[in-house]
Design a protein around this motif. Structure first.
Motif, PDB file in Angstrom:
ATOM      1  N   PRO A  49       0.843  -1.198   0.000  1.00  0.00           N
ATOM      2  CA  PRO A  49       0.000   0.000   0.000  1.00  0.00           C
ATOM      3  C   PRO A  49       0.879   1.248   0.000  1.00  0.00           C
ATOM      4  CG  PRO A  49       0.231  -0.786   2.231  1.00  0.00           C
ATOM      5  CD  PRO A  49       0.968  -1.769   1.342  1.00  0.00           C
ATOM      6  N   SER A  50       0.252   2.388  -0.034  1.00  0.00           N
ATOM      7  CA  SER A  50       1.004   3.639   0.043  1.00  0.00           C
ATOM      8  C   SER A  50       1.499   3.814   1.474  1.00  0.00           C
ATOM      9  CB  SER A  50       0.106   4.817  -0.337  1.00  0.00           C
ATOM     10  OG  SER A  50       0.788   6.034  -0.158  1.00  0.00           O
ATOM     11  N   ILE A  51       2.827   3.827   1.640  1.00  0.00           N
ATOM     12  CA  ILE A  51       3.435   3.967   2.968  1.00  0.00           C
ATOM     13  C   ILE A  51       3.848   5.422   3.161  1.00  0.00           C
ATOM     14  CG2 ILE A  51       5.237   3.153   4.521  1.00  0.00           C
ATOM     15  CD1 ILE A  51       5.499   0.681   2.801  1.00  0.00           C
ATOM     16  N   PRO A  52       3.513   6.025   4.318  1.00  0.00           N
ATOM     17  CA  PRO A  52       3.895   7.425   4.551  1.00  0.00           C
ATOM     18  C   PRO A  52       5.390   7.643   4.361  1.00  0.00           C
ATOM     19  CG  PRO A  52       2.398   6.673   6.268  1.00  0.00           C
ATOM     20  CD  PRO A  52       2.752   5.464   5.443  1.00  0.00           C
ATOM     21  N   GLU A  53       5.725   8.709   3.669  1.00  0.00           N
ATOM     22  CA  GLU A  53       7.107   9.119   3.408  1.00  0.00           C
ATOM     23  C   GLU A  53       7.875   8.106   2.558  1.00  0.00           C
ATOM     24  OE1 GLU A  53       9.021  10.352   7.102  1.00  0.00           O
ATOM     25  OE2 GLU A  53       7.065  10.971   7.891  1.00  0.00           O
ATOM     26  N   PRO A 108      13.076  -3.134   4.714  1.00  0.00           N
ATOM     27  CA  PRO A 108      11.901  -3.193   5.590  1.00  0.00           C
ATOM     28  C   PRO A 108      11.631  -1.830   6.223  1.00  0.00           C
ATOM     29  CG  PRO A 108      13.784  -4.086   6.737  1.00  0.00           C
ATOM     30  CD  PRO A 108      14.250  -3.788   5.337  1.00  0.00           C
ATOM     31  N   ALA A 109      10.376  -1.640   6.658  1.00  0.00           N
ATOM     32  CA  ALA A 109       9.992  -0.364   7.251  1.00  0.00           C
ATOM     33  C   ALA A 109       9.016  -0.600   8.401  1.00  0.00           C
ATOM     34  CB  ALA A 109       9.345   0.538   6.202  1.00  0.00           C
ATOM     35  N   ILE A 110       9.021   0.315   9.346  1.00  0.00           N
ATOM     36  CA  ILE A 110       8.081   0.264  10.473  1.00  0.00           C
ATOM     37  C   ILE A 110       7.424   1.629  10.600  1.00  0.00           C
ATOM     38  CG2 ILE A 110       7.804  -0.045  12.967  1.00  0.00           C
ATOM     39  CD1 ILE A 110      10.275  -1.873  12.898  1.00  0.00           C
ATOM     40  N   VAL A 111       6.086   1.635  10.602  1.00  0.00           N
ATOM     41  CA  VAL A 111       5.338   2.889  10.716  1.00  0.00           C
ATOM     42  C   VAL A 111       4.409   2.810  11.931  1.00  0.00           C
ATOM     43  CG1 VAL A 111       3.741   4.489   9.598  1.00  0.00           C
ATOM     44  CG2 VAL A 111       5.409   3.218   8.211  1.00  0.00           C
ATOM     45  N   LEU A 112       4.421   3.848  12.723  1.00  0.00           N
ATOM     46  CA  LEU A 112       3.493   3.968  13.855  1.00  0.00           C
ATOM     47  C   LEU A 112       2.366   4.890  13.425  1.00  0.00           C
ATOM     48  CD1 LEU A 112       4.364   4.463  17.595  1.00  0.00           C
ATOM     49  CD2 LEU A 112       2.708   5.987  16.513  1.00  0.00           C
ATOM     50  N   TYR A 113       1.150   4.339  13.333  1.00  0.00           N
ATOM     51  CA  TYR A 113      -0.035   5.127  12.983  1.00  0.00           C
ATOM     52  C   TYR A 113      -0.731   5.555  14.281  1.00  0.00           C
ATOM     53  CZ  TYR A 113       0.672   3.205   8.308  1.00  0.00           C
ATOM     54  OH  TYR A 113       1.204   2.864   7.079  1.00  0.00           O
ATOM     55  N   LYS A 114      -1.220   6.785  14.326  1.00  0.00           N
ATOM     56  CA  LYS A 114      -1.862   7.289  15.547  1.00  0.00           C
ATOM     57  C   LYS A 114      -3.030   8.183  15.189  1.00  0.00           C
ATOM     58  CE  LYS A 114       2.170  10.374  15.745  1.00  0.00           C
ATOM     59  NZ  LYS A 114       3.316  10.814  16.565  1.00  0.00           N
ATOM     60  N   SER A 115      -3.988   8.238  16.107  1.00  0.00           N
ATOM     61  CA  SER A 115      -5.215   9.003  15.852  1.00  0.00           C
ATOM     62  C   SER A 115      -5.096  10.438  16.329  1.00  0.00           C
ATOM     63  CB  SER A 115      -6.394   8.322  16.567  1.00  0.00           C
ATOM     64  OG  SER A 115      -6.174   8.289  17.972  1.00  0.00           O
ATOM     65  N   PHE A 116      -3.892  10.947  16.467  1.00  0.00           N
ATOM     66  CA  PHE A 116      -3.677  12.308  16.955  1.00  0.00           C
ATOM     67  C   PHE A 116      -2.451  12.899  16.266  1.00  0.00           C
ATOM     68  CE2 PHE A 116      -2.100   9.079  19.899  1.00  0.00           C
ATOM     69  CZ  PHE A 116      -0.735   9.361  19.932  1.00  0.00           C
ATOM     70  N   GLY A 152      -0.602  12.045  12.688  1.00  0.00           N
ATOM     71  CA  GLY A 152      -1.232  10.833  12.173  1.00  0.00           C
ATOM     72  C   GLY A 152      -0.314   9.641  11.995  1.00  0.00           C
ATOM     73  N   HIS A 153       0.981   9.850  11.921  1.00  0.00           N
ATOM     74  CA  HIS A 153       1.911   8.741  11.766  1.00  0.00           C
ATOM     75  C   HIS A 153       3.330   9.187  12.112  1.00  0.00           C
ATOM     76  CE1 HIS A 153       2.561  10.841   7.935  1.00  0.00           C
ATOM     77  NE2 HIS A 153       3.791  10.344   8.022  1.00  0.00           N
ATOM     78  N   SER A 154       4.185   8.209  12.416  1.00  0.00           N
ATOM     79  CA  SER A 154       5.622   8.439  12.597  1.00  0.00           C
ATOM     80  C   SER A 154       6.346   7.246  11.992  1.00  0.00           C
ATOM     81  CB  SER A 154       5.984   8.567  14.083  1.00  0.00           C
ATOM     82  OG  SER A 154       5.365   9.687  14.675  1.00  0.00           O
ATOM     83  N   VAL A 155       7.398   7.510  11.237  1.00  0.00           N
ATOM     84  CA  VAL A 155       8.136   6.457  10.550  1.00  0.00           C
ATOM     85  C   VAL A 155       9.451   6.189  11.277  1.00  0.00           C
ATOM     86  CG1 VAL A 155       9.217   5.743   8.380  1.00  0.00           C
ATOM     87  CG2 VAL A 155       7.120   7.124   8.346  1.00  0.00           C
ATOM     88  N   PHE A 156       9.681   4.926  11.614  1.00  0.00           N
ATOM     89  CA  PHE A 156      10.941   4.568  12.263  1.00  0.00           C
ATOM     90  C   PHE A 156      12.091   4.851  11.301  1.00  0.00           C
ATOM     91  CE2 PHE A 156      14.305   1.639  13.599  1.00  0.00           C
ATOM     92  CZ  PHE A 156      14.339   1.893  14.965  1.00  0.00           C
ATOM     93  N   PRO A 157      13.165   5.490  11.782  1.00  0.00           N
ATOM     94  CA  PRO A 157      14.272   5.856  10.877  1.00  0.00           C
ATOM     95  C   PRO A 157      14.838   4.657  10.129  1.00  0.00           C
ATOM     96  CG  PRO A 157      14.530   6.927  13.016  1.00  0.00           C
ATOM     97  CD  PRO A 157      13.400   5.946  13.152  1.00  0.00           C
ATOM     98  N   ALA A 158      14.882   4.766   8.810  1.00  0.00           N
ATOM     99  CA  ALA A 158      15.365   3.664   7.973  1.00  0.00           C
ATOM    100  C   ALA A 158      16.813   3.315   8.297  1.00  0.00           C
ATOM    101  CB  ALA A 158      15.239   4.038   6.496  1.00  0.00           C
ATOM    102  N   SER A 159      17.585   4.313   8.702  1.00  0.00           N
ATOM    103  CA  SER A 159      19.007   4.086   8.987  1.00  0.00           C
ATOM    104  C   SER A 159      19.230   3.202  10.215  1.00  0.00           C
ATOM    105  CB  SER A 159      19.719   5.431   9.201  1.00  0.00           C
ATOM    106  OG  SER A 159      19.127   6.148  10.287  1.00  0.00           O
TER     107      SER A 159
END
Length: 501
Positions: free
Chosen positions: A187-191, A196-204, A207-214
């Motif tokens: 799907p469309s991933i933020p940023e 691999p990637a890890i995204v934290l989605y939140k209702s405030f 709306g999201h935070s992306v774990f640093p790829a590095s």
């Protein structure tokens, strides 16, 4: 046959209650129905209650609302009246009300979630899912909105999700919702991070935070990186705090910066909140910023050394160190920014509340205040046995005459001091090696020692004397007298009701 008007009125009065019972989505269980309704369920929540219990009455509407929502997902909520089914409640170790237990195919576990409807719903949904849920292209949009905080790891055969993600999910499943997406059609991933990637989605907030790829490649060797990422991004930048979410902030382990404001002055409060947001953003991960109802939680403000008669007010609390840092000037965006910067640099001295030092000490029990702490405990020649109490505490009230008698026994020995401190009027100084968690707390510091010894025995006069005689190290400063008989150990008493966090 005519029905009397009195009977008609009685039936009319009874109808709402009957309707409520019929309409309830909470199962009412007894000994003969319990196993049949609960043991064949993959997941169920059972409340053990007493009709007279005030906490049970407060929980009831939230429990009912949660039951209605959760039955759509196949999760049963039930209740057992322990005044009618004592054997059943005893079987499951119920010793307080309400007691909530999660049952998995008949196996119980303690419920440790919130007691508001949305919190119960969220907790039970997490319990119903595996530690890491498989997310697909068709379920992705719904999954990332299924809780306030949802984590999704994205990967494929060439870029597998780090094992640290699953390990954290197993330990934190009660708190957060974890998913894993390995579908070939992403799907469309933020940023648009690389896999691999890890995204934290939140209702405030955003709306999201992306774990640093590095840092993805370092997770298996440094799993704490992901824990820290979640801790920083799982609470709002600046939200209202209340008893319902206080635990979330406490678990973070970060200092809490409170803006106390009168809710009736919402326009000026909201303006100040907007001024503070840049400060909160600049200190994200260092301090959690919140605002709070100053009128409802005035006692909490006073416990943080705010005067309690002027709003708005600002204070920082370090829960780990149990220290408080109130801003002594009127709060504004500018004054709070400067104050927070100094706090982070360690340039602000913690506030220590103290009652006035008594002009004289003529009573058999020494009255200790925070400003007199070093004077008493810094005297290496003296053994000091101190009680830390609250005036409203039933235990403390019953101990008072025994403690006075203990003080009288050692009046003639100037090197043994029996002391007391009102812990509601005085703070334990930050340098002290302990904090008071309950009342009364009894501590003994022997002459020539820096160690504070806990007293955990019964509170009879003879037991207290035996403790002093066993632990004292000072040279006698006089002759002591004989004391009174034992005092009976008492039952627990409740503190007065007030709004607390």
């Amino acid at each position: 046959m005519r029905i009397s008007s009195k009977l008609t009125l009685a039936l009319a009065a009874l109808l709402p209650a009957l309707t409520s019972v019929v309409a309830s989505d909470v199962l009412d269980l007894a000994e003969d129905t319990f196993k049949g309704e609960v043991f064949d369920q993959d997941l169920a929540l059972v409340e053990f209650f007493a009709p007279w219990c005030g906490h049970c009455k407060n929980l009831a509407p939230h429990y009912e609302e949660a039951a209605t929502e959760l039955q759509k997902k196949g999760i049963k909520l039930a209740k057992v009246d322990c005044t009618e089914h004592q054997n059943l409640c005893q079987e499951y170790g119920v010793n307080g009300y309400p007691t909530l237990k999660v049952f998995r195919n008949g196996t119980p576990a303690d419920y440790s979630g919130p007691r508001k409807a949305d919190g119960i719903i969220s907790y039970m949904i997490k319990q119903s899912l595996p530690a890491v849920s498989d997310v697909t292209s068709s379920s992705h949009a719904e999954f990332i909105k299924s809780d306030k905080v949802v984590l999704v790891a994205y990967g494929d055969a060439s870029h597998p999700v780090p094992s640290a993600y699953s390990e954290l999910a197993n330990s934190a499943r009660d708190t957060y919702l974890f998913g894993q997406y390995t579908d070939s059609s992403l799907p469309s991933i933020p940023e648009s991070p690389s896999l691999p990637a890890i995204v934290l989605y939140k209702s405030f907030d955003e709306g999201h935070s992306v774990f640093p790829a590095s840092e993805i490649g370092n997770l298996d060797s440094e799993p704490g990186l992901l824990q820290e990422f979640i801790k920083i991004n799982s609470v709002p930048l600046l939200d209202e705090i209340s008893p319902e979410n206080f635990g979330t902030y406490a678990e973070q382990g970060l200092p809490i910066a409170y803006l106390f404001a009168d809710p009736s002055e919402s326009e000026s409060r909201d303006k100040l909140i907007e001024e503070i947001k840049p400060v909160a953003k600049a200190n994200k991960g260092k301090i959690n910023f919140v605002f709070i109802d100053a009128i409802k939680f005035i006692d909490h403000g006073k416990s943080l050394n705010l005067p309690g008669d002027s709003w708005p007010a600002f204070v920082i609390q370090d829960l780990a160190a149990q220290t408080k840092f109130p801003l002594t000037e009127p709060p504004s965006g500018k004054s709070i920014k400067t104050f927070v910067e100094k706090f982070v640099k360690g340039e602000i001295k913690a506030s220590t509340k103290s009652a006035p030092i008594p002009a004289t000490q003529n009573e058999p029990v020494y009255t200790l205040v925070a400003d007199d702490w070093d004077n008493l405990f810094g005297d290496e020649k003296k053994d000091v046995f101190a009680e830390f109490y609250a005036p409203w505490c039933g235990h403390c009230q019953r101990l008072a005459p025994i403690w006075d008698t203990l003080g009288e026994k050692y009046t003639a020995d100037s090197n043994i001091v029996i002391a007391k401190m009102d812990a509601t009027e005085n703070d334990i100084p930050p340098a002290a090696p302990f904090r008071v968690q309950g009342f009364p707390t009894l501590k003994f510091k022997a002459a020539g020692s820096s160690e504070f010894i806990d007293y955990n025995g019964d509170r009879s006069f003879d037991s207290l004397v035996e403790f002093v005689e066993t632990h004292k190290k000072s040279t006698s400063g006089g002759n002591s007298t004989t004391g009174d008989d034992d005092e009976e150990v008492w039952e627990d008493e409740d503190a007065p009701e007030h709004d607390e966090l």
